[in-house]
Structure formats: structure tokens, C-alpha cells
Write an enzyme that holds these catalytic residues in place. Structure first.
Site, PDB file in Angstrom:
ATOM      1  CB  THR A 196      69.239 145.492  75.806  1.00 18.53           C
ATOM      2  OG1 THR A 196      69.537 146.266  74.678  1.00 18.53           O
ATOM      3  CG2 THR A 196      68.181 146.894  76.616  1.00 18.53           C
ATOM      4  CG  ASP A 236      68.414 141.506  74.304  1.00 17.60           C
ATOM      5  OD1 ASP A 236      68.634 141.697  75.053  1.00 17.60           O
ATOM      6  OD2 ASP A 236      67.030 142.391  73.489  1.00 17.60           O
ATOM      7  CG  ASP A 280      68.105 139.976  79.522  1.00 16.30           C
ATOM      8  OD1 ASP A 280      67.837 139.542  79.118  1.00 16.30           O
ATOM      9  OD2 ASP A 280      68.840 141.267  80.359  1.00 16.30           O
ATOM     10  NE  ARG A 299      78.255 119.755  91.508  1.00 17.58           N
ATOM     11  CZ  ARG A 299      78.405 119.397  91.960  1.00 17.58           C
ATOM     12  NH1 ARG A 299      79.245 119.883  92.566  1.00 17.58           N
ATOM     13  NH2 ARG A 299      77.949 118.438  91.817  1.00 17.58           N
TER      14      ARG A 299
END
Length: 423
Positions: A282, A280, A276, A206
Site C-alpha cells: 500500500t 506492505d 515509504d 547509485r
């Protein structure tokens, strides 16, 4: 599509105040932008960190038509829920030191019509009642929450669910809902909720769950759990939402996609949302596809719903940068909890956790001491002497604080607006 947009627009025509109405403060946006607060009332000074009694925060919000200023900074520990009255302006930007945190059993803004709430932290915690929200609104109209930090709800952390009209939540952190529920919150109203430039973080699910009329723009969602990030209705009720230029970033707890549980009843206009997902360390997200499959199966619309949106819509990457710099109760400065949450986002997938106890959090520190460093205010009207004298007011006449200035705001509002940025 034409019928859907007509219905949404017709509903808006009866709900949204005139665009010429005075904003709650410069930079107020969205459905709740015209909240009046305590403009027609009086000034109340919070002078201590007590749970109740004269000079307490609980007493300050117990009666309508007040502008609440703080002569102290620190943590107010509450043992029972605080219910906020109508026409209250909570001016957290006036608190000295590192500001004000209300810690304990939660806040109710149900029927707190025309509330203005700025630069304050509400954190519930494990000691709060099981099954209760950190902040809840079940009914009421025309409210705006700006630069609020909300965390550690036992049920939802910040939840709107019911006959609630015209609410804006902007520049706010909604984070670390406590397990086992661990929810950012419901945002469910047929009468208009705006969510602009907020950070949802470390909630299992939520982030938010949306139904009804919703405008979701320039938000950042980080480290949701297996329950999902943005939940699109999941019901038979009709929903109409703008989902525009938000940034979703998976964290250590994220195990499902950003969008879940959409269906044909959830009608969403989508534009340039970033994701994204690779954890990683980055920032290397990219725009989501524009197919329904990327949005949990919701019914994608070709035209934006005509809601009162932000004055400026940022790109998703620019929104992320803005949120990291500005979100939460950051005046005069963020506290350790909020600093820790922002640092998690900046790890871009490496840091973040779902917690069941706020004391287990890596960002668990709470400011606790009382700081009494309020500037001299001889007439007790909430405006320091130096500011009154510099702006042609009388520092020995308390009545001038509530007089209307040429801007349309009362003089104390002009002072409050001068303390913080207008956006």
C-alpha cells in the site's frame, strides 16, 4: 552558507544560456533545456534495423548536424558501441509501431554537444562488454534526454562523470542495472545536471550517486538494493544539490535507508521528500524528517540553489502519479519491459528484483519485428504529406523542412513537437 550559494550562482552565470534562448522543444527544462540538436543541419531517415550501413541508426548518428527520423519500428541489435556525433536530434517519436529499441553494446554521448534525445529505448544487456555503461557521457555540453528508457547496463546504466556541462534527464526510466554491479548511475559534474520526473528502479545502488552541481526534483526511486538509493557524494569534493519532492519506495531488495554516505562536503537543500519503507503493498509513505540523519549525514542548506528548475514542481505524491503515467519511451505506447517495471512500482513493495541477465527478468520481452508503416512522405523531408498540406507546406519540396518557422523552430521540429505532449 552565503559563500556556498555565491559560488554556485557565480558558476551558473557563466554556464547557463540566456532564458530567452529557444528551448530544445516545448517542455524542455533544466540545465540542458537549450540544446539545439540538428536545427542547422539536415534530415536523416533510418530505414532499416541493421547494425550498420546506409539507412541504419549507427550511420544516422555518425555525422553531425542531423535530425534523425525513423521509417521503421522494432529492435536494433548492435554488436559494438555507438558513438553519437554533435548536434544530433534523435526523434524516436517518429518511429511507427511500438517505437525503437537499441539493444546491445551501449551508447556514448561523450562530446555529443547539443544532443536532443526523445522517445527511444536503450538497453544494453548481458551481451554487452563487461565494465561498460549502457549510456555514458564523459565530456561535452548542452544535452537533453526526454522520455528515454535505459536498462540493463553492465557497469552503470546511465552515467555522467567528467567535464560535462548543462545536461537534463527528464521523464526517463533508468532501471535494472545488471548484477553484480547493478548501478543506476553516476551523476557527477561540477557544471550542472538536472534530473526531473525520472524513475530509478531495480538497481542495487547509485540511484543515482551524485557529486557536484545537481538538481534532483520529482523523481521516483523504487527497489534499490543494499548499496543504497541516493548516494550523496561520499568524497572530499564539494557538491551543491537541490533534493526536492522525490518519492522513495522500498521494494523486496531494499535493505538500507534511502539516503546514504553524505558528509559535510555535500551541501543539499531538501524539501518534502517522501519515503515509504514498509513494503506492505500500500502506498503510505510520509515526508522524511528534515534532520541530516535522515539524509545520510549531508550538510543541509536553508535556501534552494538557484538552478533552472522545472516550470512546475509537483508534490511528491503527485510526482509519483505523474511518473507512473508518463515516464519512459511511452509514445505511441510503452513496451512490455517498461509496462512490467511500472507494474512493480504499483505493487508498492511486493514486487521487484535485481537481475544478472535480462532474460531472467519478469519483464523480459523485447519487440523484435520490423514495422514499415511510415506515412507517405513524397519529398522525403521527414514530414508526412498530410501534415505538410494541412500546415501550408509543399509536400513536393524537401527544402521546406529545414526552414525556420515563425516559432523559431525549423518546420520539421514543429512537426516533431506536434506528435507528443509538451510536458
Amino acid at each position: 552558507m552565503g559563500i556556498l550559494k555565491f559560488l554556485a550562482t557565480a558558476c551558473l552565470a557563466t554556464l547557463i544560456p540566456s532564458a530567452s534562448a529557444l528551448l530544445a522543444f516545448p517542455g524542455a527544462e533544466g540545465f540542458g533545456r537549450n540544446a539545439v540538436g540538428g536545427r542547422t543541419g539536415s534530415v536523416y531517415h533510418v530505414t532499416n534495423l541493421d547494425d550498420s550501413g546506409a539507412g541504419s541508426f549507427r550511420d544516422a548518428v555518425s555525422k553531425s548536424n542531423r535530425i534523425v527520423v525513423f521509417d521503421v519500428g522494432g529492435t536494433i541489435k548492435i554488436s559494438s558501441r555507438i558513438a553519437v556525433s554533435k548536434n544530433i536530434y534523435i526523434a524516436g517519436q517518429t518511429a511507427p509501431g511500438n517505437g525503437i529499441t537499441v539493444y546491445g553494446n551501449g551508447m556514448s554521448f561523450s562530446n555529443a554537444n547539443d544532443a536532443i534525445v526523445r522517445y527511444i529505448r536503450f538497453r544494453m544487456g548481458k551481451g554487452g562488454d563487461k565494465g561498460k555503461d549502457g549510456i555514458t557521457i564523459a565530456e561535452g555540453s548542452t544535452m537533453i534526454f526526454d522520455h528515454v528508457s535505459a536498462a540493463w547496463g553492465r557497469d552503470e546504466t546511465f552515467s555522467i562523470n567528467g567535464a560535462v556541462h548543462n545536461v537534463t534527464i527528464q521523464n526517463t526510466i533508468i532501471g535494472q542495472g545488471l548484477e553484480t554491479h547493478s548501478c543506476g548511475g553516476l551523476m557527477q559534474s561540477d557544471y550542472g545536471i538536472s534530473l526531473f520526473r525520472n524513475l530509478y528502479i531495480d538497481n542495487k545502488t547509485r540511484n543515482p550517486k551524485v557529486k557536484g552541481m545537481n538538481d534532483f526534483q520529482n523523481n521516483v526511486i523504487y527497489n534499490w538494493g543494499g548499496g543504497g538509493a541516493y548516494i550523496a557524494g561520499d568524497s572530499d569534493g564539494q557538491s551543491y544539490a537541490n533534493i526536492v519532492k522525490n518519492y522513495f519506495i522500498s521494494g523486496p531488495s531494499s535493505s538500507v535507508s534511502a539516503f546514504t554516505r553524505g558528509n559535510a562536503n555535500f551541501h543539499g537543500y531538501i524539501s518534502e521528500n517522501y519515503y515509504d519503507s514498509n513494503k506492505d503493498g500500500t502506498l503510505n509513505g510520509s515526508p522524511l524528517c528534515t534532520e541530516a540523519s535522515c539524509y545520510g549525514g549531508l550538510d543541509i542548506q536553508k535556501s534552494r540553489f538557484d538552478y533552472p528548475g522545472p516550470g512546475k514542481v509537483l508534490s511528491a505524491p503527485d510526482a509519483l502519479a505523474y511518473v507512473l503515467k508518463n515516464v519512459g519511451a511511452n509514445f505511441p505506447a510503452r513496451d512490455d519491459v517498461d509496462k512490467g517495471l511500472v507494474a512493480e512500482v504499483q505493487s508498492y513493495g511486493k514486487k521487484g528484483e535485481l537481475i544478472s541477465d535480462e532474460n531472467a527478468s519478469s519483464a523480459k520481452s523485447l519487440e523484435s519485428g520490423m514495422t514499415v508503416t511510415a506515412a507517405t512522405d513524397s519529398d522525403g523531408d521527414g514530414i508526412p504529406n498530410a501534415w505538410e498540406e494541412a500546415h501550408g507546406l509543399n509536400s513536393h519540396d524537401a527544402s521546406d523542412a529545414m526552414k525556420i518557422s515563425s516559432s523559431g523552430y525549423v518546420n520539421i521540429e514543429v512537426y516533431l513537437n506536434s506528435l507528443v505532449p509538451s510536458s
